[in-house]
Design a protein around this motif. Structure first.
Motif, PDB file in Angstrom:
ATOM      1  N   ASP A   1       0.634  -1.155   0.092  1.00  0.00           N
ATOM      2  CA  ASP A   1      -0.128  -0.192   0.075  1.00  0.00           C
ATOM      3  C   ASP A   1       0.836   1.262   0.183  1.00  0.00           C
ATOM      4  N   LEU A   2       1.642   1.341   1.054  1.00  0.00           N
ATOM      5  CA  LEU A   2       2.617   2.508   1.111  1.00  0.00           C
ATOM      6  C   LEU A   2       3.645   2.853   0.216  1.00  0.00           C
ATOM      7  N   ALA A   3       4.039   1.781  -0.156  1.00  0.00           N
ATOM      8  CA  ALA A   3       5.225   1.909  -1.255  1.00  0.00           C
ATOM      9  C   ALA A   3       5.088   1.714  -2.584  1.00  0.00           C
ATOM     10  N   ALA A   4       3.865   1.163  -2.795  1.00  0.00           N
ATOM     11  CA  ALA A   4       3.404   0.971  -4.500  1.00  0.00           C
ATOM     12  C   ALA A   4       2.528   2.105  -4.878  1.00  0.00           C
ATOM     13  N   ILE A   5       1.233   1.738  -4.616  1.00  0.00           N
ATOM     14  CA  ILE A   5       0.130   2.567  -5.181  1.00  0.00           C
ATOM     15  C   ILE A   5       0.255   4.020  -4.294  1.00  0.00           C
ATOM     16  N   GLY A   6       0.536   3.792  -3.158  1.00  0.00           N
ATOM     17  CA  GLY A   6       0.764   5.221  -2.268  1.00  0.00           C
ATOM     18  C   GLY A   6       2.187   5.861  -2.267  1.00  0.00           C
ATOM     19  N   THR A   7       3.045   5.501  -3.065  1.00  0.00           N
ATOM     20  CA  THR A   7       4.260   6.197  -2.902  1.00  0.00           C
ATOM     21  C   THR A   7       4.085   7.614  -3.085  1.00  0.00           C
ATOM     22  N   ALA A   8       3.524   8.233  -3.697  1.00  0.00           N
ATOM     23  CA  ALA A   8       3.024   9.662  -4.030  1.00  0.00           C
ATOM     24  C   ALA A   8       2.756  10.472  -2.869  1.00  0.00           C
ATOM     25  N   GLU A   9       1.557   9.829  -2.307  1.00  0.00           N
ATOM     26  CA  GLU A   9       1.161  10.405  -1.055  1.00  0.00           C
ATOM     27  C   GLU A   9       2.080  10.280  -0.047  1.00  0.00           C
TER      28      GLU A   9
END
Length: 251
Positions: free
Chosen positions: A96-104
């Motif tokens: 979650d955090l390091a793939a689809i949520g990297t930008a956030e």
């Protein structure tokens, strides 16, 4: 008889759904203990996105919000800016955090948003069946890397703590694990500091917890802890990667 240990008040009295040997339960307890010790449960708001921890709202006795996959830091930013007196945290896995949520994640850190991020890194997509994650190790076998991850085909693992430590907006970044009593205690101190810095208005904190996934690693719980120590920790060394206020607070 003196009570030497009891369930944290911030942790709901329910059975968790996690697989045997998964360390999410330990991490949940540490988050709850930190909230108890700082007496912030009544003002805390947690944000859980998609992943194994999607049901975190069942386990914490504080307000919880559900975010779309990867968007927890953006949702937490909105909640914190609208309610600056609340204590806002996210609880996220590596897929979650390091793939689809990297930008956030990166932009919340570089803006210095006054939130606390609990980042659980088990080097694989757990909930969706064991696919390769951004943190999957070179050579690691997953459902989408049946012959092992290679740098040529898949690139290198992302070291989130090291990456975020380069951002001036990040106040505190530490990597811990919970494979032993000593390391559980260190992880508790790190999570407590992450919340304390938010209480003091110091800015963005991220605590990365190197974790296990026995089910998708194809190991039993004891073997999974050994694999974590032997394979993961050399790639993801424990330690404080950034603490802008360490000298000031004497730590």
């Amino acid at each position: 008889m003196a009570i030497v240990f009891e369930k944290p008040k911030a942790l709901a009295d329910v059975t968790m759904h996690y697989c045997p040997g998964c360390t999410h339960g330990i991490i949940h307890r540490l988050v709850a203990e930190a909230m108890d010790e700082l007496d912030i449960t009544g003002m805390a708001i947690g944000v859980a996105p998609v992943g194994c921890a999607v049901f975190a709202y069942n386990y914490f006795n504080c307000d919880m919000a559900q975010a779309a996959h990867g968007r927890a830091p953006a949702v937490a930013t909105g909640i914190k800016r609208a309610n600056p007196d609340n204590i806002v945290f996210t609880y996220q896995g590596d897929g979650d955090l390091a793939a689809i949520g990297t930008a956030e994640t990166v932009h919340a850190a570089t803006r210095g948003e006054n939130i606390t991020v609990i980042f659980v890194n088990n080097a694989i997509y757990g909930m969706t069946g064991g696919q390769m994650a951004p943190t999957t190790l070179l050579g690691q076998v997953t459902q989408t890397t049946p012959y092992g991850r290679t740098e040529a085909a898949n690139g290198y693992p992302i070291r989130v703590a090291e990456m975020l430590a380069t951002l001036e907006g990040a106040a505190y970044v530490e990597r811990v694990t919970v494979d032993s009593v000593k390391n559980v205690r260190n992880a508790k101190k790190a999570i407590l500091k992450g919340f304390q810095y938010q209480v003091e208005g110091r800015g963005f904190s991220l605590i990365e917890v190197v974790s296990t996934c026995p089910t998708n690693w194809g190991l039993d719980p004891v073997e999974a802890l050994d694999w974590l120590r032997e394979k993961m920790l050399p790639v993801y060394p424990l330690g404080v990667y950034k603490d802008k206020f360490a000298q000031e607070v004497g730590k």
